[in-house]
Design a protein around this motif. Structure first.
Motif, short mmCIF file in Angstrom:
data_model
loop_
_atom_site.label_atom_id
_atom_site.label_comp_id
_atom_site.label_asym_id
_atom_site.label_seq_id
_atom_site.Cartn_x
_atom_site.Cartn_y
_atom_site.Cartn_z
N GLY A 6 -101.47 14.12 -2.04
CA GLY A 6 -100.19 13.54 -2.42
C GLY A 6 -100.16 12.05 -2.18
N PRO A 7 -98.98 11.45 -2.34
CA PRO A 7 -98.85 10.02 -2.11
C PRO A 7 -99.22 9.65 -0.68
CG PRO A 7 -96.93 10.90 -3.26
CD PRO A 7 -97.74 12.07 -2.80
N SER A 8 -99.93 8.55 -0.53
CA SER A 8 -100.34 8.11 0.80
C SER A 8 -99.14 7.57 1.57
CB SER A 8 -101.40 7.03 0.68
OG SER A 8 -102.52 7.50 -0.03
N ASP A 9 -99.18 7.74 2.89
CA ASP A 9 -98.17 7.17 3.78
C ASP A 9 -98.86 6.13 4.64
OD1 ASP A 9 -96.15 6.49 5.48
OD2 ASP A 9 -95.86 8.49 6.32
N LEU A 10 -98.63 4.86 4.33
CA LEU A 10 -99.26 3.77 5.06
C LEU A 10 -98.27 3.02 5.94
CD1 LEU A 10 -101.68 2.34 2.34
CD2 LEU A 10 -102.05 4.17 3.99
N THR A 11 -97.20 3.71 6.31
CA THR A 11 -96.21 3.09 7.17
C THR A 11 -96.85 2.59 8.46
OG1 THR A 11 -94.51 4.59 6.30
CG2 THR A 11 -94.03 3.48 8.38
N GLY A 12 -96.58 1.34 8.79
CA GLY A 12 -97.12 0.75 10.00
C GLY A 12 -98.45 0.06 9.82
N ARG A 13 -99.08 0.20 8.66
CA ARG A 13 -100.36 -0.45 8.42
C ARG A 13 -100.15 -1.80 7.73
NH1 ARG A 13 -103.57 3.16 10.44
NH2 ARG A 13 -103.50 5.37 9.85
N THR A 14 -101.03 -2.74 8.03
CA THR A 14 -100.98 -4.06 7.41
C THR A 14 -102.28 -4.28 6.65
OG1 THR A 14 -99.59 -4.95 9.17
CG2 THR A 14 -100.78 -6.53 7.81
N VAL A 15 -102.15 -4.68 5.40
CA VAL A 15 -103.31 -4.86 4.53
C VAL A 15 -103.31 -6.27 3.97
CG1 VAL A 15 -104.51 -4.05 2.47
CG2 VAL A 15 -103.25 -2.42 3.91
N LEU A 16 -104.46 -6.93 4.07
CA LEU A 16 -104.62 -8.26 3.50
C LEU A 16 -105.38 -8.15 2.19
CD1 LEU A 16 -105.49 -11.51 5.35
CD2 LEU A 16 -106.79 -10.91 3.30
N ILE A 17 -104.85 -8.78 1.15
CA ILE A 17 -105.53 -8.84 -0.14
C ILE A 17 -106.01 -10.26 -0.36
CG2 ILE A 17 -105.41 -8.40 -2.61
CD1 ILE A 17 -103.13 -6.50 -2.13
N ALA A 18 -107.30 -10.43 -0.49
CA ALA A 18 -107.90 -11.75 -0.70
C ALA A 18 -108.09 -11.99 -2.19
CB ALA A 18 -109.25 -11.82 0.01
N GLY A 19 -107.40 -12.99 -2.73
CA GLY A 19 -107.46 -13.25 -4.16
C GLY A 19 -106.52 -12.33 -4.92
N VAL A 20 -105.24 -12.43 -4.61
CA VAL A 20 -104.27 -11.41 -5.01
C VAL A 20 -103.61 -11.65 -6.36
CG1 VAL A 20 -102.25 -12.52 -3.97
CG2 VAL A 20 -102.39 -10.01 -3.99
N THR A 21 -103.79 -12.82 -6.97
CA THR A 21 -102.93 -13.20 -8.09
C THR A 21 -103.36 -12.61 -9.44
OG1 THR A 21 -104.15 -15.29 -8.32
CG2 THR A 21 -102.12 -15.32 -7.01
N SER A 22 -104.41 -11.80 -9.46
CA SER A 22 -104.80 -11.12 -10.69
C SER A 22 -103.90 -9.90 -10.92
CB SER A 22 -106.25 -10.65 -10.59
OG SER A 22 -106.36 -9.67 -9.57
N ALA A 23 -104.05 -9.29 -12.11
CA ALA A 23 -103.30 -8.07 -12.40
C ALA A 23 -103.65 -6.97 -11.40
CB ALA A 23 -103.58 -7.60 -13.83
N SER A 24 -104.90 -6.91 -10.97
CA SER A 24 -105.31 -5.90 -9.98
C SER A 24 -104.63 -6.14 -8.65
CB SER A 24 -106.83 -5.93 -9.80
OG SER A 24 -107.48 -5.58 -11.00
N GLY A 25 -104.51 -7.40 -8.26
CA GLY A 25 -103.84 -7.72 -7.01
C GLY A 25 -102.38 -7.34 -7.04
N ARG A 26 -101.73 -7.60 -8.15
CA ARG A 26 -100.31 -7.23 -8.26
C ARG A 26 -100.13 -5.72 -8.25
NH1 ARG A 26 -100.85 -11.53 -11.86
NH2 ARG A 26 -100.93 -10.16 -13.68
N ALA A 27 -100.99 -5.01 -8.96
CA ALA A 27 -100.89 -3.54 -8.99
C ALA A 27 -101.12 -2.95 -7.60
CB ALA A 27 -101.89 -2.96 -9.98
#
Length: 229
Positions: A6-27
């Motif tokens: 099912g849908p993931s529950d990532l409550t409490g987790r922090t994720v860094l996206i490096a190079g985020v401004t592409s369509a993949s980063g936004r998605a």
């Protein structure tokens, strides 16, 4: 072993996206925030980061090929008590064509910035990911690594180097766990694509679900992305 479909529950987790401004980063930002994660969105252009802030991400404009800037970001996050649990590396680009003779040094140096950024950001946040209850690193590579062409030699070489670095990171995770006599909690994963065009949602879903799978199954793996659905 996958523990949920099912849908993931990532409550409490922090994720860094490096190079985020592409369509993949936004998605991926949308998918992570929908799953309850806190997202730190990084990119070079502050104007392009506005849309990510509107999605709920904390943004940081910096040059990821500047090691001191990357280290400063890590220090700022740590100073306010933020440790990351995930890192998605999306810094990339394409230059190629013209056969081997068309592989210019300028093109190689432009492509190499992706590998440089990967080295800096993984070093800066290595301790975070190893200390996390479930650290996850993912990089996007290319099928060109396995099937290089003369017209894409620069590109394939940089992607191969990035894969080797990521496998080394995976080995470091495994060694740290063995040395501490603890279960493996961190995992590094390589995604291979021919092109990310049309696979943005697949990447977002797959990356978000990495937390649903044991690190021992994921660590050091190479995964092919397929269209969603």
């Amino acid at each position: 072993m996958t523990v949920t479909t099912g849908p993931s529950d990532l409550t409490g987790r922090t994720v860094l996206i490096a190079g985020v401004t592409s369509a993949s980063g936004r998605a991926t930002t949308r998918a992570l925030t929908a799953a309850g994660a806190r997202v730190v969105a990084t990119g070079r252009n502050p104007r392009k980061l506005v849309a990510l802030a509107e999605l709920g991400a904390r943004t940081a404009a910096l040059d990821l090929t500047d090691e001191s800037a990357v280290d400063a970001l890590a220090h700022r996050l740590h100073d306010d008590g933020t440790m990351i649990d995930g890192l998605l590396h999306l810094v990339g680009g394409w230059r190629g064509g013209g056969g081997l003779a068309g592989q210019t040094e300028a093109d190689y140096r432009a492509l190499e910035t992706s590998f440089t950024a990967l080295r800096f950001v993984t070093r800066a946040f290595d301790e975070d990911l190893r200390a996390s209850p479930a650290g996850r690193l993912a990089v996007v590579s290319s099928t060109a690594v396995a099937r290089p062409l003369a017209g894409g030699a620069n590109y394939a070489a940089v992607k191969a180097a990035s894969e080797a670095w990521t496998r080394a990171v995976a080995q470091g995770y495994a060694k740290a766990a063995r040395d501490a006599d603890e279960p493996l909690r961190a995992a590094a994963v390589i995604y291979r694509v021919t092109s990310l065009a049309g696979l943005e949602e697949s990447l977002a879903t797959s990356f978000t679900r990495l937390w649903d799978t044991d690190a021992s199954t994921l660590n050091g793996s190479v995964r092919d992305l397929e269209p969603a659905g």
